[in-house]
Design an enzyme around this catalytic site. Structure first.
Site, PDB file in Angstrom:
ATOM      1  N   GLY A  25       0.826  -1.210   0.000  1.00  0.00           N
ATOM      2  CA  GLY A  25       0.000   0.000   0.000  1.00  0.00           C
ATOM      3  C   GLY A  25       0.855   1.252   0.000  1.00  0.00           C
ATOM      4  O   GLY A  25       0.533   2.242   0.653  1.00  0.00           O
ATOM      5  N   ALA A  26       1.941   1.210  -0.771  1.00  0.00           N
ATOM      6  CA  ALA A  26       2.955   2.280  -0.674  1.00  0.00           C
ATOM      7  C   ALA A  26       2.807   3.373  -1.730  1.00  0.00           C
ATOM      8  O   ALA A  26       3.657   4.247  -1.835  1.00  0.00           O
ATOM      9  CB  ALA A  26       4.358   1.676  -0.747  1.00  0.00           C
ATOM     10  N   ASP A  75      -2.430  -7.278  -4.822  1.00  0.00           N
ATOM     11  CA  ASP A  75      -3.530  -7.186  -3.861  1.00  0.00           C
ATOM     12  C   ASP A  75      -3.165  -8.043  -2.646  1.00  0.00           C
ATOM     13  O   ASP A  75      -3.023  -9.266  -2.769  1.00  0.00           O
ATOM     14  CB  ASP A  75      -4.804  -7.714  -4.539  1.00  0.00           C
ATOM     15  CG  ASP A  75      -5.997  -7.729  -3.616  1.00  0.00           C
ATOM     16  OD1 ASP A  75      -5.836  -7.455  -2.398  1.00  0.00           O
ATOM     17  OD2 ASP A  75      -7.096  -8.033  -4.105  1.00  0.00           O
ATOM     18  N   VAL A  76      -3.001  -7.405  -1.494  1.00  0.00           N
ATOM     19  CA  VAL A  76      -2.547  -8.157  -0.310  1.00  0.00           C
ATOM     20  C   VAL A  76      -3.559  -9.200   0.164  1.00  0.00           C
ATOM     21  O   VAL A  76      -3.202 -10.112   0.904  1.00  0.00           O
ATOM     22  CB  VAL A  76      -2.189  -7.229   0.882  1.00  0.00           C
ATOM     23  CG1 VAL A  76      -0.971  -6.383   0.599  1.00  0.00           C
ATOM     24  CG2 VAL A  76      -3.376  -6.390   1.328  1.00  0.00           C
ATOM     25  N   ASN A 102       1.546  -2.263   5.441  1.00  0.00           N
ATOM     26  CA  ASN A 102       0.903  -0.956   5.591  1.00  0.00           C
ATOM     27  C   ASN A 102      -0.480  -0.879   4.928  1.00  0.00           C
ATOM     28  O   ASN A 102      -1.312  -0.091   5.368  1.00  0.00           O
ATOM     29  CB  ASN A 102       1.841   0.113   4.996  1.00  0.00           C
ATOM     30  CG  ASN A 102       1.149   1.445   4.800  1.00  0.00           C
ATOM     31  OD1 ASN A 102       0.961   2.199   5.758  1.00  0.00           O
ATOM     32  ND2 ASN A 102       0.723   1.735   3.572  1.00  0.00           N
ATOM     33  N   SER A 154      -3.451   0.271  14.588  1.00  0.00           N
ATOM     34  CA  SER A 154      -4.089   1.582  14.811  1.00  0.00           C
ATOM     35  C   SER A 154      -4.479   1.664  16.279  1.00  0.00           C
ATOM     36  O   SER A 154      -4.815   0.637  16.891  1.00  0.00           O
ATOM     37  CB  SER A 154      -5.342   1.698  13.940  1.00  0.00           C
ATOM     38  OG  SER A 154      -6.134   2.781  14.378  1.00  0.00           O
ATOM     39  N   TYR A 167     -13.015  -2.347  11.299  1.00  0.00           N
ATOM     40  CA  TYR A 167     -11.642  -1.817  11.281  1.00  0.00           C
ATOM     41  C   TYR A 167     -10.943  -2.079  12.624  1.00  0.00           C
ATOM     42  O   TYR A 167      -9.794  -2.539  12.667  1.00  0.00           O
ATOM     43  CB  TYR A 167     -11.706  -0.315  10.979  1.00  0.00           C
ATOM     44  CG  TYR A 167     -10.371   0.362  10.815  1.00  0.00           C
ATOM     45  CD1 TYR A 167      -9.620   0.209   9.655  1.00  0.00           C
ATOM     46  CD2 TYR A 167      -9.869   1.198  11.815  1.00  0.00           C
ATOM     47  CE1 TYR A 167      -8.400   0.861   9.499  1.00  0.00           C
ATOM     48  CE2 TYR A 167      -8.659   1.845  11.668  1.00  0.00           C
ATOM     49  CZ  TYR A 167      -7.919   1.680  10.506  1.00  0.00           C
ATOM     50  OH  TYR A 167      -6.714   2.322  10.359  1.00  0.00           O
ATOM     51  N   ALA A 169     -11.620  -4.383  14.830  1.00  0.00           N
ATOM     52  CA  ALA A 169     -11.356  -5.822  14.976  1.00  0.00           C
ATOM     53  C   ALA A 169     -10.141  -6.218  14.142  1.00  0.00           C
ATOM     54  O   ALA A 169      -9.279  -6.986  14.604  1.00  0.00           O
ATOM     55  CB  ALA A 169     -12.584  -6.616  14.539  1.00  0.00           C
ATOM     56  N   LYS A 171      -7.598  -4.351  13.247  1.00  0.00           N
ATOM     57  CA  LYS A 171      -6.357  -3.778  13.785  1.00  0.00           C
ATOM     58  C   LYS A 171      -5.985  -4.405  15.134  1.00  0.00           C
ATOM     59  O   LYS A 171      -4.804  -4.517  15.468  1.00  0.00           O
ATOM     60  CB  LYS A 171      -6.486  -2.258  13.902  1.00  0.00           C
ATOM     61  CG  LYS A 171      -6.623  -1.546  12.542  1.00  0.00           C
ATOM     62  CD  LYS A 171      -5.400  -1.783  11.670  1.00  0.00           C
ATOM     63  CE  LYS A 171      -5.418  -0.969  10.385  1.00  0.00           C
ATOM     64  NZ  LYS A 171      -4.226  -1.186   9.553  1.00  0.00           N
ATOM     65  N   ILE A 200      -3.899  10.515  12.039  1.00  0.00           N
ATOM     66  CA  ILE A 200      -2.841  10.964  11.131  1.00  0.00           C
ATOM     67  C   ILE A 200      -3.500  11.619   9.920  1.00  0.00           C
ATOM     68  O   ILE A 200      -4.464  11.071   9.363  1.00  0.00           O
ATOM     69  CB  ILE A 200      -1.973   9.763  10.654  1.00  0.00           C
ATOM     70  CG1 ILE A 200      -1.467   8.922  11.837  1.00  0.00           C
ATOM     71  CG2 ILE A 200      -0.817  10.242   9.782  1.00  0.00           C
ATOM     72  CD1 ILE A 200      -0.521   9.589  12.786  1.00  0.00           C
TER      73      ILE A 200
HETATM   74  P1  NDP Z   1      -4.422   5.456   2.410  1.00  0.00           P
HETATM   75  O1  NDP Z   1      -5.831   5.084   2.117  1.00  0.00           O
HETATM   76  O2  NDP Z   1      -3.958   6.854   2.138  1.00  0.00           O
HETATM   77  O3  NDP Z   1      -3.435   4.449   1.648  1.00  0.00           O
HETATM   78  C1  NDP Z   1      -3.650   3.079   1.703  1.00  0.00           C
HETATM   79  C2  NDP Z   1      -2.942   2.434   0.529  1.00  0.00           C
HETATM   80  O4  NDP Z   1      -3.211   1.014   0.576  1.00  0.00           O
HETATM   81  C3  NDP Z   1      -3.475   2.939  -0.813  1.00  0.00           C
HETATM   82  O5  NDP Z   1      -2.407   3.176  -1.701  1.00  0.00           O
HETATM   83  C4  NDP Z   1      -4.344   1.789  -1.295  1.00  0.00           C
HETATM   84  O6  NDP Z   1      -4.440   1.657  -2.692  1.00  0.00           O
HETATM   85  C5  NDP Z   1      -3.601   0.600  -0.731  1.00  0.00           C
HETATM   86  N1  NDP Z   1      -4.440  -0.591  -0.690  1.00  0.00           N
HETATM   87  C6  NDP Z   1      -5.752  -0.680  -0.368  1.00  0.00           C
HETATM   88  N2  NDP Z   1      -6.178  -1.945  -0.484  1.00  0.00           N
HETATM   89  C7  NDP Z   1      -5.104  -2.678  -0.896  1.00  0.00           C
HETATM   90  C8  NDP Z   1      -4.915  -4.045  -1.209  1.00  0.00           C
HETATM   91  N3  NDP Z   1      -5.919  -4.932  -1.146  1.00  0.00           N
HETATM   92  N4  NDP Z   1      -3.693  -4.455  -1.611  1.00  0.00           N
HETATM   93  C9  NDP Z   1      -2.664  -3.568  -1.718  1.00  0.00           C
HETATM   94  N5  NDP Z   1      -2.784  -2.267  -1.441  1.00  0.00           N
HETATM   95  C10 NDP Z   1      -3.997  -1.825  -1.032  1.00  0.00           C
HETATM   96  O7  NDP Z   1      -4.194   5.060   3.932  1.00  0.00           O
HETATM   97  P2  NDP Z   1      -3.182   5.658   5.028  1.00  0.00           P
HETATM   98  O8  NDP Z   1      -1.901   5.989   4.410  1.00  0.00           O
HETATM   99  O9  NDP Z   1      -3.901   6.648   5.824  1.00  0.00           O
HETATM  100  O10 NDP Z   1      -3.027   4.366   5.962  1.00  0.00           O
HETATM  101  C11 NDP Z   1      -1.943   3.455   5.863  1.00  0.00           C
HETATM  102  C12 NDP Z   1      -2.073   2.439   6.989  1.00  0.00           C
HETATM  103  O11 NDP Z   1      -2.075   3.126   8.236  1.00  0.00           O
HETATM  104  C13 NDP Z   1      -3.363   1.631   6.945  1.00  0.00           C
HETATM  105  O12 NDP Z   1      -3.113   0.315   7.360  1.00  0.00           O
HETATM  106  C14 NDP Z   1      -4.240   2.339   7.949  1.00  0.00           C
HETATM  107  O13 NDP Z   1      -5.230   1.501   8.486  1.00  0.00           O
HETATM  108  C15 NDP Z   1      -3.208   2.738   8.985  1.00  0.00           C
HETATM  109  N6  NDP Z   1      -3.615   3.826   9.848  1.00  0.00           N
HETATM  110  C16 NDP Z   1      -3.902   5.074   9.335  1.00  0.00           C
HETATM  111  C17 NDP Z   1      -4.281   6.093  10.188  1.00  0.00           C
HETATM  112  C18 NDP Z   1      -4.603   7.455   9.700  1.00  0.00           C
HETATM  113  O14 NDP Z   1      -4.982   8.301  10.528  1.00  0.00           O
HETATM  114  N7  NDP Z   1      -4.481   7.747   8.408  1.00  0.00           N
HETATM  115  C19 NDP Z   1      -4.387   5.891  11.634  1.00  0.00           C
HETATM  116  C20 NDP Z   1      -4.060   4.563  12.054  1.00  0.00           C
HETATM  117  C21 NDP Z   1      -3.682   3.589  11.179  1.00  0.00           C
HETATM  118  P3  NDP Z   1      -5.573   2.460  -3.529  1.00  0.00           P
HETATM  119  O15 NDP Z   1      -5.126   3.874  -3.544  1.00  0.00           O
HETATM  120  O16 NDP Z   1      -5.536   1.833  -4.878  1.00  0.00           O
HETATM  121  O17 NDP Z   1      -6.856   2.243  -2.805  1.00  0.00           O
END
Ligand code: NDP
Length: 259
Positions: A25-26, A75-76, A102, A154, A167, A169, A171, A200
């Protein structure tokens, strides 16, 4: 003249040279910042994300800065896709030393209105995805007797949040999974830790209703939302050599929201 501090800074900055890091998810948000930080410290990085174009754009950014980067669409929540990502990583860079789980999604809704599909989808990406990627990556790390795995949980997994039963559950599941894997993999010199970000500022939290944002902000002792850089700094520490005696831990990056 180069001072001792400068030399030290340079050494620390490039301490991941020779290491290969896969971040799921980078393509955007927190994952994108993590991958930049690891690449900046010398790691060869793999940007794994759903969309090839988005992942490719991050890889190009990094390559233009002289970093070693590869984008892989994946896709993870799919075992085949995760296997392929890990295999291609090893093919490209010869190793896999660091995994940052991530990728994560939200499908919020109050319990009585939450559909089974929304439950399944969130658990499939946020929890099963962590299982699949860890299993595939740890096999490679175990052979080399060195590995660092960081799972992005989270604070919601620790304290709950109305409207996020699925969500929370998922995390919370990541926390239990992290500790079990830390115990199983310690003998292979692989550490497994989690970070639990609070509120965040990313696209994920942009979607929250104004009232929820204000409620979070007023409950944060440090008085501000966190940044992706705050999370990436903690991940950067946990994958370093200096963190070699830390495993099975959950590090909160939440400005004091939950203590
Ligand atoms: P974003 O939604 O900005 O980014 C998430 C990324 O994961 C996106 O690039 C998305 O792709 C990708 N993704 C989604 N589904 C899949 C999949 N099945 N396989 C591979 N990649 C996938 O999220 P954040 O950066 O905010 O969050 C990152 C992590 O941090 C997450 O795990 C989130 O739960 C956690 N987190 C975030 C918080 C926050 O406040 N933002 C707080 C606590 C935890 P696409 O763009 O194509 O959908």
């Amino acid at each position: 003249m180069q001072t001792e501090t400068n030399v030290l800074e340079k050494t620390i900055q490039k301490d991941l040279t020779g290491k290969v890091a896969l971040v799921t998810g980078a393509a955007r948000g927190i994952g994108r910042v993590i991958v930049h930080r690891l690449a900046g410290r010398g790691a060869s990085v793999v940007i794994s994300d759903l969309l090839a174009d988005a992942a490719g754009a991050v890889a190009e950014e990094l390559k233009s800065e002289g970093c070693s980067a590869l984008a892989l669409a994946g896709d993870v929540s799919s075992a085949d896709s995760v296997e392929e990502t890990v295999n291609k990583t090893v093919e490209a860079f010869g190793s896999l030393d660091v995994l940052v789980n991530n990728a994560g999604i939200t499908k919020d809704g109050l319990l009585f209105r939450m559909s089974e599909a929304d439950w399944d989808e969130v658990l499939a990406v946020n929890l099963k995805g962590v299982f699949l990627a860890t299993k595939a990556a740890a096999r490679v790390m175990a052979q080399r007797r060195w590995g660092r795995i960081v799972n992005i949980s989270s604070v919601v997994g620790l304290m709950g949040n109305a409207g996020q039963a699925n969500y929370a559950a998922s995390k919370a599941g990541v926390v239990g999974f992290t500790k079990a894997c830390a115990k199983e993999l310690a003998g292979r010199n692989i550490t497994v830790n989690a970070v639990a970000p609070g509120y965040i500022q990313t696209e994920m939290t942009e979607k929250l209703p104004e009232r929820a944002k204000e409620a979070f902000l007023s409950a944060i002792p440090l008085g501000r939302a966190g940044t992706a850089e705050d999370v990436a700094a903690a991940v950067g520490f946990l994958v370093s050599d200096e963190a070699g005696y830390i495993t099975g831990q959950v590090l909160q990056i939440d400005g004091g929201l939950l203590m």
